[in-house]
Design a protein around this motif. Structure first.
Motif, PDB file in Angstrom:
ATOM      1  N   GLY A 112       0.568  -1.122  -0.029  1.00 36.49           N
ATOM      2  CA  GLY A 112       0.078   0.166  -0.198  1.00 36.49           C
ATOM      3  C   GLY A 112       0.897   1.136   0.127  1.00 36.49           C
ATOM      4  O   GLY A 112       0.242   2.445   0.061  1.00 36.49           O
ATOM      5  N   LYS A 113       2.405   1.186  -0.229  1.00 33.93           N
ATOM      6  CA  LYS A 113       3.133   2.440  -0.240  1.00 33.93           C
ATOM      7  C   LYS A 113       3.224   2.838  -1.852  1.00 33.93           C
ATOM      8  O   LYS A 113       4.180   2.601  -2.336  1.00 33.93           O
ATOM      9  N   TYR A 114       2.108   3.421  -2.127  1.00 38.12           N
ATOM     10  CA  TYR A 114       1.779   3.644  -3.897  1.00 38.12           C
ATOM     11  C   TYR A 114       2.897   4.798  -4.055  1.00 38.12           C
ATOM     12  O   TYR A 114       3.642   4.753  -5.209  1.00 38.12           O
ATOM     13  N   GLU A 115       2.968   5.709  -3.479  1.00 36.92           N
ATOM     14  CA  GLU A 115       3.879   7.131  -3.768  1.00 36.92           C
ATOM     15  C   GLU A 115       5.256   6.507  -3.844  1.00 36.92           C
ATOM     16  O   GLU A 115       6.074   6.871  -4.678  1.00 36.92           O
ATOM     17  N   LEU A 116       5.844   5.755  -2.833  1.00 37.45           N
ATOM     18  CA  LEU A 116       7.091   5.243  -2.623  1.00 37.45           C
ATOM     19  C   LEU A 116       7.235   4.329  -4.110  1.00 37.45           C
ATOM     20  O   LEU A 116       8.225   4.658  -4.657  1.00 37.45           O
ATOM     21  N   GLY A 117       6.503   3.311  -4.134  1.00 37.14           N
ATOM     22  CA  GLY A 117       6.590   2.411  -5.137  1.00 37.14           C
ATOM     23  C   GLY A 117       6.634   2.847  -6.559  1.00 37.14           C
ATOM     24  O   GLY A 117       7.218   2.555  -7.365  1.00 37.14           O
ATOM     25  N   MET A 118       5.743   4.125  -6.856  1.00 33.72           N
ATOM     26  CA  MET A 118       5.747   4.618  -7.958  1.00 33.72           C
ATOM     27  C   MET A 118       7.043   5.246  -8.666  1.00 33.72           C
ATOM     28  O   MET A 118       7.273   5.604  -9.559  1.00 33.72           O
ATOM     29  N   GLN A 119       7.761   5.839  -7.719  1.00 33.59           N
ATOM     30  CA  GLN A 119       8.995   6.669  -7.942  1.00 33.59           C
ATOM     31  C   GLN A 119      10.008   5.732  -8.704  1.00 33.59           C
ATOM     32  O   GLN A 119      10.654   5.818  -9.518  1.00 33.59           O
ATOM     33  N   TYR A 120       9.874   4.385  -8.167  1.00 32.32           N
ATOM     34  CA  TYR A 120      10.705   3.132  -8.803  1.00 32.32           C
ATOM     35  C   TYR A 120      10.215   2.762  -9.921  1.00 32.32           C
ATOM     36  O   TYR A 120      10.761   2.328 -10.935  1.00 32.32           O
ATOM     37  N   LEU A 121       8.902   2.624  -9.904  1.00 29.95           N
ATOM     38  CA  LEU A 121       8.340   2.102 -11.455  1.00 29.95           C
ATOM     39  C   LEU A 121       8.421   3.318 -12.426  1.00 29.95           C
ATOM     40  O   LEU A 121       8.585   2.764 -13.484  1.00 29.95           O
ATOM     41  N   ASP A 122       8.388   4.561 -12.158  1.00 31.39           N
ATOM     42  CA  ASP A 122       8.703   5.366 -13.045  1.00 31.39           C
ATOM     43  C   ASP A 122       9.979   5.300 -13.807  1.00 31.39           C
ATOM     44  O   ASP A 122      10.180   5.677 -15.111  1.00 31.39           O
ATOM     45  N   LYS A 123      10.918   4.743 -12.793  1.00 36.79           N
ATOM     46  CA  LYS A 123      12.200   4.512 -13.475  1.00 36.79           C
ATOM     47  C   LYS A 123      12.355   3.448 -14.577  1.00 36.79           C
ATOM     48  O   LYS A 123      12.966   3.437 -15.603  1.00 36.79           O
ATOM     49  N   ALA A 124      11.686   2.508 -14.079  1.00 37.83           N
ATOM     50  CA  ALA A 124      11.408   1.163 -15.081  1.00 37.83           C
ATOM     51  C   ALA A 124      11.001   1.790 -16.345  1.00 37.83           C
ATOM     52  O   ALA A 124      11.386   1.336 -17.449  1.00 37.83           O
ATOM     53  N   VAL A 125       9.706   2.390 -16.383  1.00 41.55           N
ATOM     54  CA  VAL A 125       9.172   3.144 -17.666  1.00 41.55           C
ATOM     55  C   VAL A 125      10.362   3.802 -18.311  1.00 41.55           C
ATOM     56  O   VAL A 125      10.058   4.147 -19.513  1.00 41.55           O
ATOM     57  N   TYR A 126      10.902   4.631 -17.703  1.00 45.19           N
ATOM     58  CA  TYR A 126      11.842   5.776 -18.223  1.00 45.19           C
ATOM     59  C   TYR A 126      13.052   4.737 -18.915  1.00 45.19           C
ATOM     60  O   TYR A 126      13.329   5.578 -20.158  1.00 45.19           O
ATOM     61  N   TYR A 127      13.537   3.785 -18.604  1.00 45.31           N
ATOM     62  CA  TYR A 127      14.483   3.134 -19.189  1.00 45.31           C
ATOM     63  C   TYR A 127      13.843   2.042 -20.202  1.00 45.31           C
ATOM     64  O   TYR A 127      14.637   1.686 -20.967  1.00 45.31           O
ATOM     65  N   ASP A 128      12.560   1.762 -19.923  1.00 45.19           N
ATOM     66  CA  ASP A 128      11.926   0.600 -20.886  1.00 45.19           C
ATOM     67  C   ASP A 128      10.458   0.988 -21.068  1.00 45.19           C
ATOM     68  O   ASP A 128       9.823   0.248 -20.585  1.00 45.19           O
ATOM     69  N   ARG A 129      10.085   2.129 -21.793  1.00 53.59           N
ATOM     70  CA  ARG A 129       8.948   2.397 -21.618  1.00 53.59           C
ATOM     71  C   ARG A 129       7.810   1.271 -22.444  1.00 53.59           C
ATOM     72  O   ARG A 129       6.766   1.150 -21.974  1.00 53.59           O
ATOM     73  N   SER A 130       8.183   0.835 -23.476  1.00 56.61           N
ATOM     74  CA  SER A 130       7.567   0.067 -24.348  1.00 56.61           C
ATOM     75  C   SER A 130       6.862  -1.351 -23.383  1.00 56.61           C
ATOM     76  O   SER A 130       6.192  -1.953 -23.752  1.00 56.61           O
ATOM     77  N   SER A 131       7.892  -1.636 -22.303  1.00 61.64           N
ATOM     78  CA  SER A 131       7.892  -2.930 -21.824  1.00 61.64           C
ATOM     79  C   SER A 131       6.895  -2.705 -20.604  1.00 61.64           C
ATOM     80  O   SER A 131       6.178  -3.652 -20.119  1.00 61.64           O
ATOM     81  N   TRP A 132       7.010  -1.433 -20.040  1.00 60.73           N
ATOM     82  CA  TRP A 132       6.609  -1.148 -18.736  1.00 60.73           C
ATOM     83  C   TRP A 132       5.327  -0.220 -18.501  1.00 60.73           C
ATOM     84  O   TRP A 132       4.751  -0.155 -17.506  1.00 60.73           O
ATOM     85  N   LEU A 133       5.331   0.414 -19.496  1.00 65.30           N
ATOM     86  CA  LEU A 133       4.304   1.555 -19.395  1.00 65.30           C
ATOM     87  C   LEU A 133       2.775   1.162 -19.233  1.00 65.30           C
ATOM     88  O   LEU A 133       1.968   1.473 -18.586  1.00 65.30           O
ATOM     89  N   SER A 134       2.570  -0.167 -19.853  1.00 66.85           N
ATOM     90  CA  SER A 134       1.242  -0.656 -19.580  1.00 66.85           C
ATOM     91  C   SER A 134       0.970  -1.040 -17.998  1.00 66.85           C
ATOM     92  O   SER A 134      -0.134  -1.048 -17.664  1.00 66.85           O
ATOM     93  N   TYR A 135       2.036  -1.546 -17.689  1.00 63.31           N
ATOM     94  CA  TYR A 135       2.065  -2.291 -16.305  1.00 63.31           C
ATOM     95  C   TYR A 135       1.957  -1.116 -15.298  1.00 63.31           C
ATOM     96  O   TYR A 135       1.220  -1.368 -14.218  1.00 63.31           O
ATOM     97  N   ARG A 136       2.611   0.081 -15.784  1.00 61.65           N
ATOM     98  CA  ARG A 136       2.527   1.405 -14.817  1.00 61.65           C
ATOM     99  C   ARG A 136       0.876   1.770 -14.936  1.00 61.65           C
ATOM    100  O   ARG A 136       0.297   2.069 -13.823  1.00 61.65           O
ATOM    101  N   ALA A 137       0.425   1.693 -15.923  1.00 60.02           N
ATOM    102  CA  ALA A 137      -1.163   2.109 -16.257  1.00 60.02           C
ATOM    103  C   ALA A 137      -2.223   1.140 -15.170  1.00 60.02           C
ATOM    104  O   ALA A 137      -3.005   1.799 -14.630  1.00 60.02           O
ATOM    105  N   PHE A 138      -1.778  -0.067 -15.186  1.00 62.79           N
ATOM    106  CA  PHE A 138      -2.372  -1.044 -14.469  1.00 62.79           C
ATOM    107  C   PHE A 138      -2.249  -0.784 -12.948  1.00 62.79           C
ATOM    108  O   PHE A 138      -3.422  -0.569 -12.255  1.00 62.79           O
ATOM    109  N   ILE A 139      -1.030  -0.592 -12.600  1.00 62.41           N
ATOM    110  CA  ILE A 139      -0.667  -0.276 -11.104  1.00 62.41           C
ATOM    111  C   ILE A 139      -1.796   1.195 -10.711  1.00 62.41           C
ATOM    112  O   ILE A 139      -2.223   1.185  -9.766  1.00 62.41           O
ATOM    113  N   LYS A 140      -1.668   1.971 -11.521  1.00 61.02           N
ATOM    114  CA  LYS A 140      -2.285   3.266 -11.362  1.00 61.02           C
ATOM    115  C   LYS A 140      -3.946   3.004 -11.199  1.00 61.02           C
ATOM    116  O   LYS A 140      -4.553   3.684 -10.365  1.00 61.02           O
TER     117      LYS A 140
END
Length: 215
Positions: free
Chosen positions: A24-52
């Motif tokens: 349930g630590k969404y804000e903390l987790g999102m800063q790391y997931l944003d990094k994943a999207v930054y380095y590989d947007r095509s692989s992780w953008l949809s996963y970030r959208a799901f998490i949001k």
């Protein structure tokens, strides 16, 4: 340790984020997931959208990510459902009921046409029914809920909202009987079957307790 060796590996950023979302630590987790999207947007953008959508519940941000995904990947899938499904679910949570109804119907009609009614997911039919229920289209909502129950006979949440819809239609005896079924089915554990339901309450999932129920 892996990120200390190479901080550009997107998968490691996602792995660092995932346990935080489950806590349930969404804000903390999102800063790391944003990094994943930054380095590989095509692989992780949809996963970030799901998490949001399901975890962080930042629905407008989820829609923006999913719409970007659709711009280059079409109506693909993440975590067992299509991008269009999650956009519709986000719209439902933003009280954009007509827009949600249209998207759910489009998704369901396409699946029915391509693969048949038995392949239409019960969760999509449930939320389609909810989009109708919220617009007080109770007869149409009951029809959608019945379709969901054809695929998942003991879906307690569907039976709960079907019971309310029937009560609004003046069918109080039938509504009472179905509500009792819903309570019994939920006591046996029949509710939304998504894997992440152990971490998050899904939209419109009914809260039950020993004295009755609370939405």
């Amino acid at each position: 340790m892996g990120l200390q060796e190479d901080s550009t590996i997107a998968y490691l950023w996602q792995q660092k984020a995932m346990p935080l979302f489950k806590q349930g630590k969404y804000e903390l987790g999102m800063q790391y997931l944003d990094k994943a999207v930054y380095y590989d947007r095509s692989s992780w953008l949809s996963y970030r959208a799901f998490i949001k959508c399901i975890f962080a519940k930042t629905y407008r941000a989820a829609i923006a990510d999913f719409e970007e995904c659709m711009s280059y990947d079409g109506n693909s899938h993440v975590m067992d459902h299509s991008y269009r499904f999650y956009i519709a679910l986000s719209l439902l949570q933003l009280n954009e009921f007509q827009k949600a109804e249209a998207l759910f119907k489009e998704e369901i009609d396409q699946m029915q046409k391509e693969r048949g009614e038995e392949w239409v997911h019960h969760l999509e039919l449930f939320y389609y029914g909810i989009s109708l229920y919220e617009q007080r289209k109770y007869e149409s909502a009951v029809e959608a809920f019945d379709r969901a129950l054809n695929n998942y006979h003991r879906f307690s949440d569907v039976k709960y909202y079907k019971a309310i819809s029937l009560a609004h239609l003046g069918k109080t005896e039938e509504a009472s009987a179905i509500l009792e079924e819903a309570k019994f089915d939920r006591s046996d554990g029949y509710t939304i079957t998504e894997d992440n339901v152990i971490y998050e309450r899904y939209p419109y999932q009914v809260r039950w307790d020993q004295h009755g129920l609370h939405q």
